[in-house]
Design a protein around this motif. Structure first.
Motif, PDB file in Angstrom:
ATOM      1  N   PRO A   1       7.014  21.649   0.406  1.00 14.72           N
ATOM      2  CA  PRO A   1       6.084  22.527  -0.678  1.00 14.72           C
ATOM      3  C   PRO A   1       4.568  21.777  -0.373  1.00 14.72           C
TER       4      PRO A   1
ATOM      5  N   PRO B   1       3.908  28.405  -8.316  1.00 18.14           N
ATOM      6  CA  PRO B   1       4.949  28.745  -6.990  1.00 18.14           C
ATOM      7  C   PRO B   1       4.231  28.478  -5.725  1.00 18.14           C
ATOM      8  N   TRP B   2       3.090  28.443  -5.575  1.00 13.36           N
ATOM      9  CA  TRP B   2       2.273  28.239  -4.218  1.00 13.36           C
ATOM     10  C   TRP B   2       2.113  26.994  -4.018  1.00 13.36           C
TER      11      TRP B   2
ATOM     12  N   ARG C   1       4.410  24.556  -5.543  1.00 12.12           N
ATOM     13  CA  ARG C   1       5.614  23.610  -5.716  1.00 12.12           C
ATOM     14  C   ARG C   1       6.875  24.212  -4.910  1.00 12.12           C
ATOM     15  N   LYS C   2       6.760  25.382  -4.562  1.00 12.45           N
ATOM     16  CA  LYS C   2       7.878  26.158  -3.573  1.00 12.45           C
ATOM     17  C   LYS C   2       7.435  25.924  -2.339  1.00 12.45           C
TER      18      LYS C   2
ATOM     19  N   ARG D   1      10.675  36.131   1.118  1.00  7.11           N
ATOM     20  CA  ARG D   1      10.006  35.059   2.013  1.00  7.11           C
ATOM     21  C   ARG D   1      10.164  35.220   3.487  1.00  7.11           C
TER      22      ARG D   1
ATOM     23  N   ASP E   1      15.296  33.399  -0.740  1.00  5.80           N
ATOM     24  CA  ASP E   1      14.352  34.232  -1.057  1.00  5.80           C
ATOM     25  C   ASP E   1      14.215  34.623  -2.566  1.00  5.80           C
ATOM     26  N   GLU E   2      14.298  33.267  -3.327  1.00  5.99           N
ATOM     27  CA  GLU E   2      14.397  33.533  -4.644  1.00  5.99           C
ATOM     28  C   GLU E   2      12.847  33.173  -5.596  1.00  5.99           C
ATOM     29  N   THR E   3      11.882  32.955  -4.627  1.00  5.85           N
ATOM     30  CA  THR E   3      10.719  32.715  -5.240  1.00  5.85           C
ATOM     31  C   THR E   3       9.738  33.938  -5.360  1.00  5.85           C
TER      32      THR E   3
ATOM     33  N   TRP F   1       6.148  35.137  -5.744  1.00  2.00           N
ATOM     34  CA  TRP F   1       4.770  34.786  -5.751  1.00  2.00           C
ATOM     35  C   TRP F   1       3.870  35.631  -6.176  1.00  2.00           C
TER      36      TRP F   1
END
Length: 875
Positions: A385, A463-464, A466-467, A488, A500-502, A504
């Protein structure tokens, strides 16, 4: 201690350091003695002081006057780089003064207080330390955790204090520090003087700095007045190089005024010095008031330097001066938020260069270089991240990478485009004013930007930051509408559901219609549909402001290739970069990429050609073992670039703009690399004339191009001629150009000679990765690096391993990333299994991921690439 970080005990907080250095030994073991008096606040009763030290010997310590409490014992924790000083009496809460005497050394590791070798261009001043032909200057490099190598301190970013400093040096030498000189007095021995400096504002230890050497300078002043005065701005160099600092000087004082305006905060110090350092591990370091630079990042010789270094110097100067506010005035609370410093300074550095040189069109260059580099690294599982958890500060060095700098700046560019630069900078100003002379977190920045914009910035930006990773937006078409789906993106193309859970926030930026208009919206769920789309023309991610890949249906790429006039430079670069990345991952194909690129034969933008060149180089590298494909791709490249290369020719017009000159170099190099006989022949003629003594035979801006061409199409004679030029050149960029050119030779034996040469005493440690970088990018010799690493790990490579982990990291990253064979990936893993990989273990993981992705790409597309090349007449 905080649970999420390994930090010093909180019993003592420093307020001011008063540091004296004396008895400097300019030969032999290079030692010096020092005394540091630390005005401190004792926050908890304690009978010990725990301070950071590395490679220092503590001689004694006392508290208050010596009778109050003195050192009873000292123990060292070498792993955690700490010393515990046991005191004879317990310290009571309140303010006191701690005094520590110690001994250190001016090392040769480009870290802490260190010595840097150089060969003077004119006679050096009396008293300049020397060893044969080499002379020495001395400088500091403390970021991230190397102030502790120079003096005992509380070496953490949020333990800010003010600094006072004095140093005893030979009378003819010059000393510099963060603040202006306060006084000079006689030293303790004949021929010595003591130089003292003004007290600094509070700052983090990693920003403290000093330097000693045979320095001269060029000077200018800011146009704007600060406290009623125009501030002095100087570029310091070793004697004889000062005039090469004028280009940087002109940019420095204008940049200081520009940042003072856009941040609405005046530059906080009474002077600004820039110092060229002859051996420097990084590009530059933002020490407050005394910024240090690698020579090629701050010096430019108008008569001899390649013009491409102008943009580099202008940008690096701006980047480091941006830190004087963002990083120095307001510092991240902890190393996990390094991106707050580096991502912002990268973005605003380009903003300043664009302000001073709009004709350079630097944002399109950023999209082709910084943005694409960040997307590439971030497409690996071993990415991290932007805000990466850091428990121990000793682990931070490896996150000084493309994620912190380039992904960080890319998402800032995305955010500033969404909010508008005016509102974004208004929020930044609020942030800086609220936390001046203190520390701050990412949430503090989001709060200030939310206040300026009236939007919940944290909600859509977290999310940008911290992920891990970024999305690819896949488009499905129906008449008059498109459906967008985010997932993702992984270079290996084998993402799993749990990866592929984030979700954005994705700015869509739809370009469509006639005339073309931009419709702004955001994809904030996995899938959404946009209606009223012109079936004839559309493109999302206008100007490539969003940090994501786009996967168009194959027939849409064909239509976009026929509508290039409707696309900006950034759009065209983005489409090529996306098509290339999607071919590697298997989401698209190499034939689709090649078919798309075919339509760019008439392209006139340097930046777009640079992206075409990078994409083709990747394809040629992956399939280089297949001679039929390799030869066919050369024909493809030759047909594509020859008309443009022949059109632009060899001759520079007197009033030619910077980008045209860059385009000439690139097209000539591309055509020569693809086998253009006429261009190769002309290049050889120019090289032979130069080799015969005609110094004007090669235009200074084509020196790298011609040297590369001669080396790639020549043998030992050309290689030795360039090596000899390396030894003779006094041009700041000349040595770098020579090492890279030597690496273009196709003879594996000469590649091995170069690898040995860069580790000899003739090449400084800071430069020793330039040759291997060229060898790694040379399809004929890239395997020599891996052979050399294996055979010389405990031999010649110990020079790099022991002195500069950051340089070794570059050897690993650039030398081993190119392979497309899983067997080599397994060899690399097996070789390093029992090795100490501290300092480059993250890079090894990235190498492994890249090789796996390359191997999958090669296996998947080798057959279809060959079929397409045959069908289109390239075999």
């Amino acid at each position: 201690m905080a649970l999420d970080r390994d930090i010093l005990p909180d019993s003592i907080k420093p307020l001011n350091y008063n540091l004296s250095l004396y008895n400097l030994q300019f030969s032999g073991d290079w030692t010096y003695d020092g005394t540091v008096k630390i005005a401190s606040k004792v926050q908890k009763e304690t009978d010990e002081m725990v301070v950071n030290v590395k490679d220092l010997k503590i001689i004694g310590a006392s508290v208050g006057d010596a009778s109050s409490s003195s050192m009873k014992d000292v123990s060292y924790d070498e792993k955690n780089q700490r010393a515990t000083i046991k005191l004879s009496d317990k310290l009571k809460t309140g303010e006191t003064s701690l005094s520590i005497t110690f001994q250190g050394s001016m090392n040769d590791k480009m870290a802490g207080f260190y010595r840097a070798r150089y060969k003077p261009v004119i006679e050096a001043a009396a008293g300049t330390p020397k060893d044969g032909e080499h002379h020495y200057m001395f400088s500091t490099q403390f970021e991230a955790c190397d102030a502790r190598r120079a003096f005992p301190c509380f070496d953490e970013p949020n333990l800010k204090a003010s600094f006072e400093f004095d140093i005893e040096i030979p009378e003819k030498l010059v000393a510099l520090s963060n603040m202006p000189e306060k006084s000079t007095s006689k030293g303790g021995a004949s021929g010595l003087k003591k130089v003292s400096f003004e007290k600094s504002p509070v700052m983090s230890t990693y920003l403290y700095a000093w330097a000693v050497g045979d320095f001269t300078y060029v000077e200018a002043h800011t146009e704007r007045k600060y406290n009623g005065k125009n501030l002095p701005v100087r570029v310091y160099t070793t004697r004889g190089l000062e005039e090469q600092g004028r280009f940087a000087l002109e940019h420095a004082h204008k940049t200081i005024d520009y940042f003072s305006d856009i941040f609405d905060i005046e530059y906080p110090l009474p002077k600004s010095d820039l110092l060229a350092v002859h051996e420097f591990a990084m590009g530059a370091m933002e020490n407050w008031g005394l910024v240090t630079y690698r020579t090629t990042a701050v010096l430019f010789d108008e008569e001899n330097s390649d013009a491409r270094y102008k943009q580099r110097v202008a940008y690096v100067v701006a980047h480091e001066l941006a830190h004087q506010w963002f990083g120095n005035l307001v510092t991240m609370d902890w190393w996990s938020e390094l991106w707050l410093n580096e991502g912002f300074a990268t973005w605003v550095g380009w903003l300043a260069v664009d302000h001073l040189h709009p004709e350079w069109k630097v944002w399109s260059t950023f999209v082709a270089e910084g943005y694409q580099t960040a997307l590439s690294l971030d497409s690996l599982r071993s990415s991290h991240p932007i805000e990466v958890p850091v428990k121990s500060a000793l682990d931070v060095d490896q996150i000084f990478d493309a994620i912190s700098y380039l992904k960080g700046s890319s998402v800032i560019r995305m955010l500033s485009s969404h909010l508008s630069n005016e509102i974004f900078l208004k929020g930044v100003s609020t942030y800086l004013k609220a936390h001046s002379y203190g520390n701050a977190t990412t949430d503090d920045l989001w709060l200030a930007l939310s206040g300026a914009s009236g939007q919940d910035v944290k909600a859509f930006m977290d999310p940008w930051i911290r992920k891990i990773g970024h999305p690819v937006v896949t488009i499905a078409e129906e008449p008059g509408q498109i459906t967008l789906r985010q997932s993702r993106f992984l270079k290996s193309g084998d993402g799993k559901a749990e990866e592929d859970e984030t979700l954005w926030w994705v700015p869509v930026g739809l370009k469509t219609g006639e005339p073309v208009k931009v419709i702004h919206s955001a994809l904030q769920q996995k899938e959404d549909t946009i209606r009223e789309v012109d079936d004839e023309f559309y493109k999302i991610n206008a100007e490539q402001n969003g940090f994501y890949r786009t996967n168009y249906p194959p027939q849409r790429l064909v239509k976009l290739a026929a509508a290039l006039e409707k696309l900006s430079t950034e759009d065209r670069v983005g489409l090529i970069g996306d098509a290339s990345a999607l071919a590697i991952s298997g989401d698209a194909t190499t034939p689709a990429l090649l078919s798309f690129i075919e339509g760019f034969q008439g392209e006139q933008s340097y930046v777009v050609w640079a992206q075409i060149s990078a994409s083709l180089s990747k394809v040629r590298s992956v399939f280089s073992d297949n001679k039929q494909i390799s030869n066919a791709l050369k024909k493809f490249s030759l047909k594509l670039c020859s008309p443009a290369a022949e059109r632009i020719g060899w001759d520079f017009a007197p009033d030619e703009d910077y980008l045209t000159g860059m385009l000439r170099k690139l097209l000539l190099a591309m055509a020569a690399g693809a086998g253009h006989e006429g261009i190769i022949s002309t290049g050889k003629q120019k090289f032979e004339a130069w080799k015969g003594g005609d110094n004007k035979a090669i235009n200074q801006n084509l020196r790298a191009t011609v040297f590369n061409m001669a080396s790639a199409n020549g043998g030992k004679d050309e290689y030795e001629a360039i090596k000899n030029e390396y030894r003779k050149t006094t041009s700041t960029d000349g040595k770098e150009i020579c090492l890279v050119a030597m690496g273009r030779n196709k003879d594996p034996a000469l590649a091995r000679d170069l690898l040995n040469f860069v580790l000899s005493d003739e090449v400084s440690v800071q430069d020793c990765h330039n040759g291997p970088m060229a060898v790694a990018g040379n399809n004929d010799t890239q395997g020599e690096i891996w052979k050399f690493v294996q055979s010389e790990w405990d031999g010649k490579l110990t020079k790099v391993r022991s002195s500069a982990t950051v340089v070794l990291d570059r050897w690993i990253k650039t030398g081993l990333n190119q392979f497309s064979e899983r067997e080599i990936g397994q060899e690399i893993q097996a070789f390093f299994k029992d090795k100490d990989t501290a300092g480059f273990d993250r890079s090894l993981s990235q190498v492994s991921d890249n090789i796996e992705a390359n191997a999958g790409y090669k296996e998947r597309d080798e057959k279809v690439v060959l079929e397409w090349l045959k069908a289109n007449g390239y075999t």
